[in-house]
Motif scaffolding. Structure first.
Motif, short mmCIF file in Angstrom:
data_model
loop_
_atom_site.label_atom_id
_atom_site.label_comp_id
_atom_site.label_asym_id
_atom_site.label_seq_id
_atom_site.Cartn_x
_atom_site.Cartn_y
_atom_site.Cartn_z
N ILE A 58 8.38 -5.80 8.51
CA ILE A 58 7.28 -4.83 8.51
C ILE A 58 6.91 -4.46 7.08
O ILE A 58 5.73 -4.38 6.72
CB ILE A 58 7.67 -3.56 9.31
N GLU A 59 7.92 -4.24 6.23
CA GLU A 59 7.65 -3.90 4.84
C GLU A 59 6.91 -5.03 4.13
O GLU A 59 5.97 -4.80 3.34
CB GLU A 59 8.97 -3.61 4.11
N LEU A 60 7.31 -6.27 4.40
CA LEU A 60 6.65 -7.42 3.79
C LEU A 60 5.19 -7.50 4.21
O LEU A 60 4.29 -7.75 3.40
CB LEU A 60 7.39 -8.70 4.18
N LEU A 61 4.93 -7.28 5.49
CA LEU A 61 3.55 -7.31 5.99
C LEU A 61 2.71 -6.21 5.37
O LEU A 61 1.51 -6.40 5.06
CB LEU A 61 3.55 -7.20 7.52
N VAL A 62 3.31 -5.03 5.18
CA VAL A 62 2.57 -3.92 4.57
C VAL A 62 2.19 -4.27 3.13
O VAL A 62 1.06 -4.04 2.68
CB VAL A 62 3.41 -2.63 4.61
N VAL A 63 3.13 -4.86 2.38
CA VAL A 63 2.85 -5.25 1.00
C VAL A 63 1.73 -6.29 0.95
O VAL A 63 0.81 -6.21 0.12
CB VAL A 63 4.13 -5.80 0.33
N ILE A 64 1.80 -7.28 1.83
CA ILE A 64 0.75 -8.31 1.88
C ILE A 64 -0.60 -7.69 2.20
O ILE A 64 -1.63 -8.05 1.61
CB ILE A 64 1.12 -9.39 2.92
N ALA A 65 -0.61 -6.74 3.13
CA ALA A 65 -1.86 -6.07 3.50
C ALA A 65 -2.44 -5.30 2.32
O ALA A 65 -3.66 -5.31 2.08
CB ALA A 65 -1.62 -5.14 4.68
N ILE A 66 -1.57 -4.61 1.58
CA ILE A 66 -2.03 -3.85 0.41
C ILE A 66 -2.63 -4.79 -0.63
O ILE A 66 -3.69 -4.53 -1.21
CB ILE A 66 -0.86 -3.03 -0.18
N ILE A 67 -1.95 -5.92 -0.89
CA ILE A 67 -2.46 -6.89 -1.85
C ILE A 67 -3.81 -7.44 -1.40
O ILE A 67 -4.74 -7.60 -2.21
CB ILE A 67 -1.45 -8.04 -2.05
N ALA A 68 -3.95 -7.72 -0.10
CA ALA A 68 -5.21 -8.25 0.43
C ALA A 68 -6.34 -7.24 0.24
O ALA A 68 -7.47 -7.61 -0.14
CB ALA A 68 -5.05 -8.59 1.90
N VAL A 69 -6.03 -5.95 0.48
CA VAL A 69 -7.05 -4.91 0.29
C VAL A 69 -7.46 -4.83 -1.17
O VAL A 69 -8.65 -4.70 -1.50
CB VAL A 69 -6.53 -3.55 0.80
N LEU A 70 -6.50 -4.88 -2.08
CA LEU A 70 -6.80 -4.82 -3.50
C LEU A 70 -7.66 -5.99 -3.95
O LEU A 70 -8.60 -5.84 -4.74
CB LEU A 70 -5.50 -4.78 -4.31
N ILE A 71 -7.33 -7.18 -3.44
CA ILE A 71 -8.15 -8.36 -3.77
C ILE A 71 -9.56 -8.21 -3.23
O ILE A 71 -10.55 -8.52 -3.91
CB ILE A 71 -7.48 -9.64 -3.22
N ALA A 72 -9.68 -7.70 -1.99
CA ALA A 72 -11.00 -7.50 -1.38
C ALA A 72 -11.84 -6.51 -2.18
O ALA A 72 -13.06 -6.64 -2.27
CB ALA A 72 -10.83 -7.02 0.05
N LEU A 73 -11.16 -5.50 -2.75
CA LEU A 73 -11.87 -4.53 -3.57
C LEU A 73 -12.22 -5.09 -4.95
O LEU A 73 -13.26 -4.75 -5.53
CB LEU A 73 -11.01 -3.26 -3.75
N LEU A 74 -11.39 -5.97 -5.47
CA LEU A 74 -11.56 -6.49 -6.82
C LEU A 74 -12.62 -7.58 -6.90
O LEU A 74 -13.39 -7.64 -7.86
CB LEU A 74 -10.23 -7.02 -7.34
#
Length: 336
Positions: free
Chosen positions: A12-28
């Motif tokens: 679950i923690e790994l998935l949360v980190v991946i999701a956060i990175i994906a959101v940051l990339i989408a914003l960037l």
């Protein structure tokens, strides 16, 4: 004895980190793309500024602006001699392209085998960085262009002995700056165009159009093109030969506002429209629209050397007024 346990990431923690990175990339990514487009737009503005300097240097040396193109015409007939070289070609020595200019033989056509070394070139200062179609279309090797010169509203050229058009550049005519009685800061010299633009050219001149009588507004102009684009026209692509001075290759007109979509046919295609070519003796009427890949408008060069971003929402009458050199129109600074 004591023991230690090493704790790893849970799923679950790994998935949360991946999701956060994906959101940051989408914003960037949009920010990166916007920054790149801003840089491309600045380069496009710089290209137009350099062209403006070249025009003024040409005028300083010759006492007048370059002609759209030159031809020998006896009466109102087919030209007996023409080479089709346009404004962009004549400005080469003022754009630090002296060797290229020296390789041009202006006494022969742009397409003569001795001139194709030059006319096949892709000239960097004539290309907007946002243009995706820099490769010549199938069947052509000529260099394309993203900057058109102001060569008329609807009326471009009437043939031998006809009155000149109302814009900065005209066939067989080099205008002096004194002719710009509307003011250089209120008169267009050049604007962006799209390479490989779908074009219907060499159309028969329809009835109801003359140098002093032509479609008066954007809606009427669009209806006029939609009605007449099939009449004896030849399907082609515009702005694919920077060396030719014809309106559909090296120019634009103010018949329709910037980025106006003239949709015709099935399936529908956004087109430019041109009646009898200038090198056929005219008369030439054209809706060669200024277009850009920059969102919301087009970069435009004015007679005072300034480059301004004209919005696509500009009123059609205002756009036409900016295209005339001596129309006497009063244009508010906030109108464009």
């Amino acid at each position: 004895m004591s023991t230690s346990r090493q704790r790893g990431f849970t799923l679950i923690e790994l998935l949360v980190v991946i999701a956060i990175i994906a959101v940051l990339i989408a914003l960037l990514l949009p920010a990166v793309q916007a920054a790149r487009e801003a840089a491309r737009r600045m380069q496009c503005v710089n290209n137009l500024k350099q062209l403006g300097l070249a025009v003024m240097n040409y005028e300083s040396m010759n006492g007048a602006l370059p002609p759209q193109q030159t031809m020998v015409i006896t009466g109102n007939t087919q030209p007996t001699q023409y080479t089709s070289w346009g404004i962009s070609a004549r400005l080469a020595p003022f754009m630090e392209m002296g060797p290229m200019y020296n390789a041009m033989n202006f006494s022969l056509k742009y397409s003569h085998e001795s001139n194709t070394t030059v006319s096949y070139l892709q000239v960097k200062y004539l290309l907007c960085p946002s243009e995706p179609n820099i490769t010549p279309p199938s069947g052509s090797q000529f260099g394309v262009s993203n900057y058109g010169w102001s060569v008329g509203d609807w009326y471009v050229f009437g043939g031998g002995g006809a009155i000149p058009n109302r814009s900065a550049f005209c066939v067989n005519l080099s205008r002096s700056l004194a002719a710009f009685t509307d003011g250089l800061s209120n008169t267009l010299l050049s604007a962006e165009v799209k390479a490989s633009q779908p074009l219907y050219k060499s159309c028969a001149t329809p009835s109801g159009i003359s140098p002093t009588s032509y479609p008066a507004d954007s809606a009427t102009s669009a209806a006029f093109v939609a009605q007449n684009y099939k009449g004896g026209c030849k399907a082609d692509t515009g702005h694919t030969k920077w060396s030719i001075g014809s309106a559909c290759y090296d120019g634009f007109t103010t018949a329709l506002p910037p980025n106006f979509k003239m949709m015709v046919g099935t399936p529908q295609v956004d087109i430019d429209y041109d009646t009898n070519d200038e090198n056929n003796g005219g008369p030439t009427y054209a809706a060669i629209t200024s277009r850009s890949y920059h969102s919301g408008g087009v970069n435009s060069l004015f007679g005072d050397g300034s480059v301004r971003f004209i919005k696509s929402t500009v009123n059609g009458a205002t756009w036409r007024a900016l295209g005339t050199i001596a129309g006497g129109e009063v244009i508010s600074a906030d109108a464009y």
